[in-house]
Design an enzyme around this catalytic site. Structure first.
Site, PDB file in Angstrom:
ATOM      1  N   ARG A  51     -10.282   1.175  -3.666  1.00  0.00           N
ATOM      2  CA  ARG A  51      -9.355   1.052  -2.612  1.00  0.00           C
ATOM      3  C   ARG A  51      -9.200  -0.736  -2.487  1.00  0.00           C
ATOM      4  O   ARG A  51      -8.186  -1.294  -1.873  1.00  0.00           O
ATOM      5  CB  ARG A  51     -10.034   1.511  -1.212  1.00  0.00           C
ATOM      6  CG  ARG A  51      -9.165   0.803  -0.023  1.00  0.00           C
ATOM      7  CD  ARG A  51      -9.399   1.797   1.449  1.00  0.00           C
ATOM      8  NE  ARG A  51     -10.833   2.332   1.365  1.00  0.00           N
ATOM      9  CZ  ARG A  51     -11.797   1.266   1.724  1.00  0.00           C
ATOM     10  NH1 ARG A  51     -11.494   0.211   2.232  1.00  0.00           N
ATOM     11  NH2 ARG A  51     -13.089   1.956   1.955  1.00  0.00           N
ATOM     12  N   TYR A 103      17.175  -0.543   7.855  1.00  0.00           N
ATOM     13  CA  TYR A 103      17.096   0.653   7.490  1.00  0.00           C
ATOM     14  C   TYR A 103      16.312   1.246   8.626  1.00  0.00           C
ATOM     15  O   TYR A 103      15.234   0.983   9.318  1.00  0.00           O
ATOM     16  CB  TYR A 103      16.013   0.604   6.471  1.00  0.00           C
ATOM     17  CG  TYR A 103      15.381   1.636   5.554  1.00  0.00           C
ATOM     18  CD1 TYR A 103      15.740   2.538   4.934  1.00  0.00           C
ATOM     19  CD2 TYR A 103      13.648   1.909   5.948  1.00  0.00           C
ATOM     20  CE1 TYR A 103      15.308   3.626   4.507  1.00  0.00           C
ATOM     21  CE2 TYR A 103      13.160   3.026   5.347  1.00  0.00           C
ATOM     22  CZ  TYR A 103      13.947   3.745   4.607  1.00  0.00           C
ATOM     23  OH  TYR A 103      13.530   4.972   4.385  1.00  0.00           O
ATOM     24  N   ASP A 175      13.397  -7.949   3.331  1.00  0.00           N
ATOM     25  CA  ASP A 175      13.647  -6.720   2.698  1.00  0.00           C
ATOM     26  C   ASP A 175      14.492  -6.717   1.485  1.00  0.00           C
ATOM     27  O   ASP A 175      15.780  -6.741   1.617  1.00  0.00           O
ATOM     28  CB  ASP A 175      13.881  -5.550   3.540  1.00  0.00           C
ATOM     29  CG  ASP A 175      13.810  -4.047   2.874  1.00  0.00           C
ATOM     30  OD1 ASP A 175      13.719  -3.955   1.664  1.00  0.00           O
ATOM     31  OD2 ASP A 175      13.526  -3.310   3.564  1.00  0.00           O
ATOM     32  N   LYS A 200      12.109   2.694  -4.988  1.00  0.00           N
ATOM     33  CA  LYS A 200      13.527   2.492  -5.537  1.00  0.00           C
ATOM     34  C   LYS A 200      13.659   1.892  -6.920  1.00  0.00           C
ATOM     35  O   LYS A 200      13.367   2.519  -7.956  1.00  0.00           O
ATOM     36  CB  LYS A 200      14.317   1.684  -4.404  1.00  0.00           C
ATOM     37  CG  LYS A 200      13.815   2.002  -3.032  1.00  0.00           C
ATOM     38  CD  LYS A 200      14.090   3.427  -2.581  1.00  0.00           C
ATOM     39  CE  LYS A 200      13.655   4.173  -1.367  1.00  0.00           C
ATOM     40  NZ  LYS A 200      13.894   3.171  -0.235  1.00  0.00           N
TER      41      LYS A 200
HETATM   42  C1  LIG Z   1      13.306   3.054   1.103  1.00  0.00           C
HETATM   43  C2  LIG Z   1      13.302   1.835   1.708  1.00  0.00           C
HETATM   44  C3  LIG Z   1      12.216   1.510   2.724  1.00  0.00           C
HETATM   45  C4  LIG Z   1      11.010   2.595   2.839  1.00  0.00           C
HETATM   46  O1  LIG Z   1      10.520   2.518   1.589  1.00  0.00           O
HETATM   47  P1  LIG Z   1       9.476   3.981   1.353  1.00  0.00           P
HETATM   48  O2  LIG Z   1       9.004   3.874   0.028  1.00  0.00           O
HETATM   49  O3  LIG Z   1      10.454   5.176   1.457  1.00  0.00           O
HETATM   50  O4  LIG Z   1       8.388   4.108   2.430  1.00  0.00           O
HETATM   51  C5  LIG Z   1      12.310   0.131   3.260  1.00  0.00           C
HETATM   52  N1  LIG Z   1      13.354  -0.704   3.222  1.00  0.00           N
HETATM   53  C6  LIG Z   1      14.449  -0.197   2.435  1.00  0.00           C
HETATM   54  C7  LIG Z   1      15.808  -1.173   2.417  1.00  0.00           C
HETATM   55  C8  LIG Z   1      14.634   1.192   1.825  1.00  0.00           C
HETATM   56  O5  LIG Z   1      15.685   1.265   0.983  1.00  0.00           O
END
Ligand SMILES: *Cc1c(COP(=O)(O)O)cnc(C)c1O
Length: 376
Positions: A51, A103, A175, A200
């Site tokens: 961890r 988001y 982000d 992603k």
């Molecule tokens: C998917 C996404 C998130 C959240 O991420 P997870 O891996 O699904 O928890 C946050 N910001 C954006 C822009 C995203 O596309």
């Protein structure tokens, strides 16, 4: 003369195995939850317990920091765990400024989890710099930027918003999930923090969840290390291994996906059944010039389209494509479509005739042909 390696080289070099005295070219997955202590009380490679730190996590943290041109990086078990860590770093009573089409899960997290800790927020159109400035309160401690935004593909001026934030000692977090460091480096534009859902584009194959925060400030880094290790929302060694593998082809995938996305956007814009295409690479996009300045090579692989159709017809169109799976998420090698409003739920501000498209690495002629048939 010593030159700095370029992105593609860094992506390979930064993910190589740094630990093993067995010289394997590919990094093993270190499935150990704990590490042996030496007789003098020390540990090798700062490895105590998984961890706290593990070899596979060390690799992606080092690599993502390098690619984002940042000093410190912290990996989490999902993008939302990374977002939560940022909110956990704030004080009760702090105020946050969010983009109006952020988001949607992030807004939900604040409302359902952090509001009871007295974190408050206001939504603002981040394209309107005057509005951003006038929304600042004495207790504002964070301005959140998402560029391009989800699902409207709005582009925010990261440099200008960072400057507005810094005048008032406010942290600016970006982000960067949709742009990836292939296309945009927010820290170099003045932001203090970068967040990724590595689920992603970093993972890139729709088979792993992950998140990351990158920052430069040493004091803030200490705080994030505590939040990461003590709250414990850390990724498994296997998750990290998959993300490290994804990083090695990130540049190739994102470049190809962005190239496909531009061509698809141009095609759809010319189609009589399409009312509007939201894609920053199109000259018709309201922030196209800013996008040209802020992006490095290409305009990303996400677009949204507004169809001349009812909600029901729009939804049906989203299920009829052969090469675009109807599913949420984005950034994988396969193309996806999603009727966004019905995913976001009741209080969604997304238009009912909007389909969000994540463009993959398939052949562009096939992708265009698919839309041609469905839109007949
Ligand atoms: C998917 C996404 C998130 C959240 O991420 P997870 O891996 O699904 O928890 C946050 N910001 C954006 C822009 C995203 O596309």
């Amino acid at each position: 003369m010593k030159t700095k390696p370029k992105f593609e080289t860094l992506a390979i070099k930064s993910t190589e195995n740094q630990m093993s005295n067995i010289e394997s070219v590919s990094t093993p997955i270190y499935l150990s939850s704990t590490y042996k202590r030496n007789s003098d009380g020390t540990y090798n490679n700062d490895l105590i317990y998984s961890r706290n730190e593990n070899p596979n996590r060390k690799i992606i943290e080092y690599s993502i920091a390098q690619l984002e041109r940042g000093k410190h990086s912290f990996a989490f078990s999902s993008g939302m765990a990374a977002v939560s860590a940022i909110f956990q770093s704030l004080k009760t009573g702090d105020h946050i400024i969010l983009p109006d089409d952020i988001y949607f899960t992030i807004k939900k997290l604040l409302r359902e989890v952090f509001e009871q800790w007295n974190l408050t927020y206001d939504l603002v159109d981040m394209c309107d710099l005057k509005a951003v400035e006038s929304t600042i309160k004495p207790n504002t401690s964070l301005i959140w930027v998402e560029s391009p935004s989800n699902p409207q593909l709005k582009i925010s001026d990261i440099k200008a918003i960072s400057e507005i934030a810094h005048k008032k000692n406010i942290v600016c977090a970006v982000d960067n999930t949709w742009a990836t460091p292939v296309l945009q480096n927010p820290l170099e534009l003045g932001a203090d923090m970068v967040i990724h859902s590595t689920t992603k584009y970093f993972g890139g194959h729709s088979d792993v969840l992950g998140g990351c925060v990158v920052l430069n400030d040493d004091k803030l880094a200490e705080k994030f290390k505590s939040i990461q290790v003590l709250s414990g929302a850390v990724p498994s060694p296997f998750d990290c291994w998959l993300i490290a593998r994804g990083i090695q082809t990130l540049h190739l995938r994102v470049s190809k996906q962005a190239e496909n996305a531009l061509k698809l956007a141009q095609y759809l814009e010319s189609h009589p059944k399409i009312k509007k295409v939201l894609y920053p690479g199109l000259v018709s996009h309201p922030q196209h010039l800013l996008a040209k300045k802020q992006f490095n090579n290409g305009f990303g692989a996400m677009l949204s389209i507004l169809i001349k159709a009812t909600e029901k017809e729009t939804f049906n169109i989203s299920t009829k494509l052969k090469y675009f799976a109807t599913a949420t998420s984005l950034g994988g090698v396969e193309s996806l479509v999603e009727h966004r409003k019905s995913v976001e739920g009741m209080d969604s501000l997304t238009p009912e005739n909007l389909i969000r498209i994540s463009v993959g690495i398939e052949n562009i002629d096939d992708l265009i042909q698919d839309w041609k048939l469905v839109l007949q």
